[in-house]
Design a protein around this motif. Structure first.
Motif, PDB file in Angstrom:
ATOM      1  N   ILE A 265       0.844  -1.197   0.000  1.00 20.17           N
ATOM      2  CA  ILE A 265       0.000   0.000   0.000  1.00 20.17           C
ATOM      3  C   ILE A 265       0.879   1.247   0.000  1.00 20.17           C
ATOM      4  O   ILE A 265       1.813   1.360   0.801  1.00 20.17           O
ATOM      5  CB  ILE A 265      -0.938   0.024   1.219  1.00 20.17           C
ATOM      6  CG1 ILE A 265      -1.925  -1.140   1.131  1.00 20.17           C
ATOM      7  CG2 ILE A 265      -1.694   1.346   1.315  1.00 20.17           C
ATOM      8  CD1 ILE A 265      -2.900  -1.224   2.279  1.00 20.17           C
ATOM      9  N   ILE A 302      -1.683  -1.452  -3.965  1.00 20.51           N
ATOM     10  CA  ILE A 302      -2.806  -0.515  -3.886  1.00 20.51           C
ATOM     11  C   ILE A 302      -2.239   0.892  -3.716  1.00 20.51           C
ATOM     12  O   ILE A 302      -1.498   1.158  -2.766  1.00 20.51           O
ATOM     13  CB  ILE A 302      -3.737  -0.831  -2.706  1.00 20.51           C
ATOM     14  CG1 ILE A 302      -4.203  -2.288  -2.752  1.00 20.51           C
ATOM     15  CG2 ILE A 302      -4.946   0.108  -2.702  1.00 20.51           C
ATOM     16  CD1 ILE A 302      -5.043  -2.711  -1.545  1.00 20.51           C
ATOM     17  N   ALA A 313      -8.784   5.159  -4.795  1.00 23.69           N
ATOM     18  CA  ALA A 313      -7.808   4.070  -4.700  1.00 23.69           C
ATOM     19  C   ALA A 313      -7.659   3.432  -6.063  1.00 23.69           C
ATOM     20  O   ALA A 313      -8.615   3.338  -6.825  1.00 23.69           O
ATOM     21  CB  ALA A 313      -8.276   3.035  -3.688  1.00 23.69           C
ATOM     22  N   ARG A 314      -6.443   3.020  -6.378  1.00 22.96           N
ATOM     23  CA  ARG A 314      -6.186   2.315  -7.627  1.00 22.96           C
ATOM     24  C   ARG A 314      -5.413   1.039  -7.307  1.00 22.96           C
ATOM     25  O   ARG A 314      -4.422   1.075  -6.578  1.00 22.96           O
ATOM     26  CB  ARG A 314      -5.369   3.190  -8.580  1.00 22.96           C
ATOM     27  CG  ARG A 314      -6.141   4.371  -9.144  1.00 22.96           C
ATOM     28  CD  ARG A 314      -7.152   3.937 -10.197  1.00 22.96           C
ATOM     29  NE  ARG A 314      -7.846   5.086 -10.763  1.00 22.96           N
ATOM     30  CZ  ARG A 314      -8.971   5.601 -10.279  1.00 22.96           C
ATOM     31  NH1 ARG A 314      -9.515   5.068  -9.199  1.00 22.96           N
ATOM     32  NH2 ARG A 314      -9.545   6.634 -10.851  1.00 22.96           N
ATOM     33  N   TYR A 315      -5.850  -0.075  -7.867  1.00 21.41           N
ATOM     34  CA  TYR A 315      -5.163  -1.340  -7.680  1.00 21.41           C
ATOM     35  C   TYR A 315      -4.158  -1.537  -8.805  1.00 21.41           C
ATOM     36  O   TYR A 315      -4.420  -1.203  -9.951  1.00 21.41           O
ATOM     37  CB  TYR A 315      -6.164  -2.497  -7.667  1.00 21.41           C
ATOM     38  CG  TYR A 315      -7.057  -2.474  -6.458  1.00 21.41           C
ATOM     39  CD1 TYR A 315      -6.703  -3.150  -5.301  1.00 21.41           C
ATOM     40  CD2 TYR A 315      -8.240  -1.742  -6.464  1.00 21.41           C
ATOM     41  CE1 TYR A 315      -7.514  -3.117  -4.182  1.00 21.41           C
ATOM     42  CE2 TYR A 315      -9.057  -1.699  -5.347  1.00 21.41           C
ATOM     43  CZ  TYR A 315      -8.690  -2.384  -4.209  1.00 21.41           C
ATOM     44  OH  TYR A 315      -9.485  -2.347  -3.095  1.00 21.41           O
ATOM     45  N   LYS A 330     -10.519  -9.933  -5.135  1.00 21.36           N
ATOM     46  CA  LYS A 330     -11.501  -8.962  -4.662  1.00 21.36           C
ATOM     47  C   LYS A 330     -12.380  -9.509  -3.541  1.00 21.36           C
ATOM     48  O   LYS A 330     -13.045  -8.751  -2.841  1.00 21.36           O
ATOM     49  CB  LYS A 330     -12.368  -8.479  -5.828  1.00 21.36           C
ATOM     50  CG  LYS A 330     -11.650  -7.451  -6.701  1.00 21.36           C
ATOM     51  CD  LYS A 330     -12.584  -6.807  -7.706  1.00 21.36           C
ATOM     52  CE  LYS A 330     -11.853  -5.717  -8.473  1.00 21.36           C
ATOM     53  NZ  LYS A 330     -12.747  -5.040  -9.467  1.00 21.36           N
ATOM     54  N   GLU A 336     -12.685  -0.260  -3.590  1.00 17.69           N
ATOM     55  CA  GLU A 336     -12.269   1.144  -3.675  1.00 17.69           C
ATOM     56  C   GLU A 336     -13.157   2.037  -2.819  1.00 17.69           C
ATOM     57  O   GLU A 336     -12.674   2.997  -2.200  1.00 17.69           O
ATOM     58  CB  GLU A 336     -12.273   1.604  -5.128  1.00 17.69           C
ATOM     59  CG  GLU A 336     -11.206   0.910  -5.966  1.00 17.69           C
ATOM     60  CD  GLU A 336     -11.156   1.413  -7.403  1.00 17.69           C
ATOM     61  OE1 GLU A 336     -11.837   2.412  -7.703  1.00 17.69           O
ATOM     62  OE2 GLU A 336     -10.448   0.806  -8.223  1.00 17.69           O
TER      63      GLU A 336
END
Length: 365
Positions: A265, A302, A313-315, A330, A336
């Motif tokens: 993260i 993340i 948020a972007r994965y 997921k 998100e």
């Protein structure tokens, strides 16, 4: 204590009308001297490790090229298990290159022993394959006391070649000095060097966030993920990894024992840019290479964004694993919207706490 060290400390002693500044100068001088001593030993250690690897390579010169790769891979595993951080395959290969490119650096007859830079300087110099350019950068870095950031910036911007081609060299030099002024004024750069911390067996600084809000968000995100009850085990905070060119710090690292994968993260304090996701892809790739075991699933990254108007948020997962991410990951990762709501909630709590502190300060005044 050596006579040289003693003289340096004594020569830097000053008695002015500001006792706090004078004692601060004594402390800083002592820290700098200690750092240089440690770094000189680190430099010799790395050179000797490289020498030993090179000698092993020579012993196996009639074997396949894979032999040398296997040596470093095996050494990395065994040394890391026995002595801790700092012995990655990348590092060991850098030691090997250092010896190969600077074989005479510790020979008194070479004249170089009196002009030694730090290990980080040499690690950066090894990026330069043009021998003349590398020698010039080395000389300038020593003569102009360039910080490692200044050296890296000058190599990245082709400073040597631009000077050669320019008719107005003073303008190019002035621009360089202006662009690197902040790097050169960072007197405590040596204290932030994670390589020294690894060498000494010390913990790197785990609180390197830029502001109190960022620290508060990361503190609570760590608790938030652990409380999800979906298999998260905490691994590290501000985990240091480095490439050939830069040092990076991953804000939070977890291992999910249900998914059998690492989860990285990173929090950004401004709008997420495409290069932020690209950087996370690099983290993911490095983790898969350096940390992932054969039976682990691909690492997930993340990237979080903390903005005034919108929190997102972007994965990030390497190309080719999208289906695995969609179908399985997921189920155990917060979506998100959950992450966005958690960031917004922590921001609201933090702002309320700041108002209460301000009000308390006013009433006490």
């Amino acid at each position: 204590m050596s006579a040289t060290t003693n003289n340096i400390l004594m020569e830097n002693y000053r008695n002015t009308d500001n006792i706090t500044n004078d004692i601060g100068d004594i402390i800083l001088s002592a820290q700098q001297t200690a750092y240089k001593t440690v770094d000189a030993i680190l430099l010799q250690r790395n050179w000797l490790i490289g020498k030993r690897i090179a000698e092993e390579e020579l012993d196996g010169k009639n074997r396949s090229e894979i032999y040398g790769v296997e040596i470093i891979k095996k050494l990395s595993i065994e040394l890391t298990e026995k002595y801790g951080k700092g012995y990655t395959k990348t590092n060991l290969y850098s030691f090997y290159l250092f010896y190969k490119e600077y074989k005479d650096i510790f020979h008194p007859m070479s004249g170089k022993s009196s002009m030694l830079l730090s290990w980080t300087h040499y690690r950066i110099l090894l990026q330069v394959h043009d021998i003349k350019a590398r020698a010039w950068y080395e000389k300038e870095a020593y003569g102009q006391t360039w910080s490692t950031k200044t050296l890296q910036r000058n190599i990245n911007t082709q400073y040597y070649y631009r000077l050669l081609q320019s008719r107005n060299k003073s303008a190019v030099e002035s621009e360089m000095k202006d662009k690197t002024l902040d790097y050169q004024n960072d007197k405590l750069e040596f204290l932030k060097n994670p390589i020294i911390a690894e060498f000494m067996g010390l913990s790197s600084n785990t609180d390197m966030t830029e502001n109190d809000l960022e620290t508060a968000i990361l503190n609570n995100l760590q608790k938030f993920l652990m409380e999800l009850g979906k298999g998260y085990a905490f691994v590290a905070r501000q985990q240091h990894i480095h490439t050939e060119k830069e040092d990076y710090y991953i804000d939070l690292v977890f291992y999910n024992y249900i998914l059998k994968c690492f989860v990285l993260i990173d929090l950004k304090t401004n709008k997420i840019m495409h290069q932020d996701v690209g950087q996370m892809d690099m983290y993911v790739r490095m983790y898969d290479e350096l940390k992932k075991r054969d039976d682990d699933n691909p690492t997930i990254g993340i990237v979080l964004c903390e903005e005034t108007d919108e929190d997102i948020a972007r994965y990030s997962i390497l190309h080719g694993n999208e289906q695995l991410f969609a179908s399985k990951y997921k189920l155990y990762l917060p979506d998100e919207d959950e992450l966005r709501r958690e960031i917004s909630r922590q921001k609201a709590i933090f702002q309320l706490q700041q108002k209460e502190k301000a009000a308390l300060g006013t009433s006490n005044g």
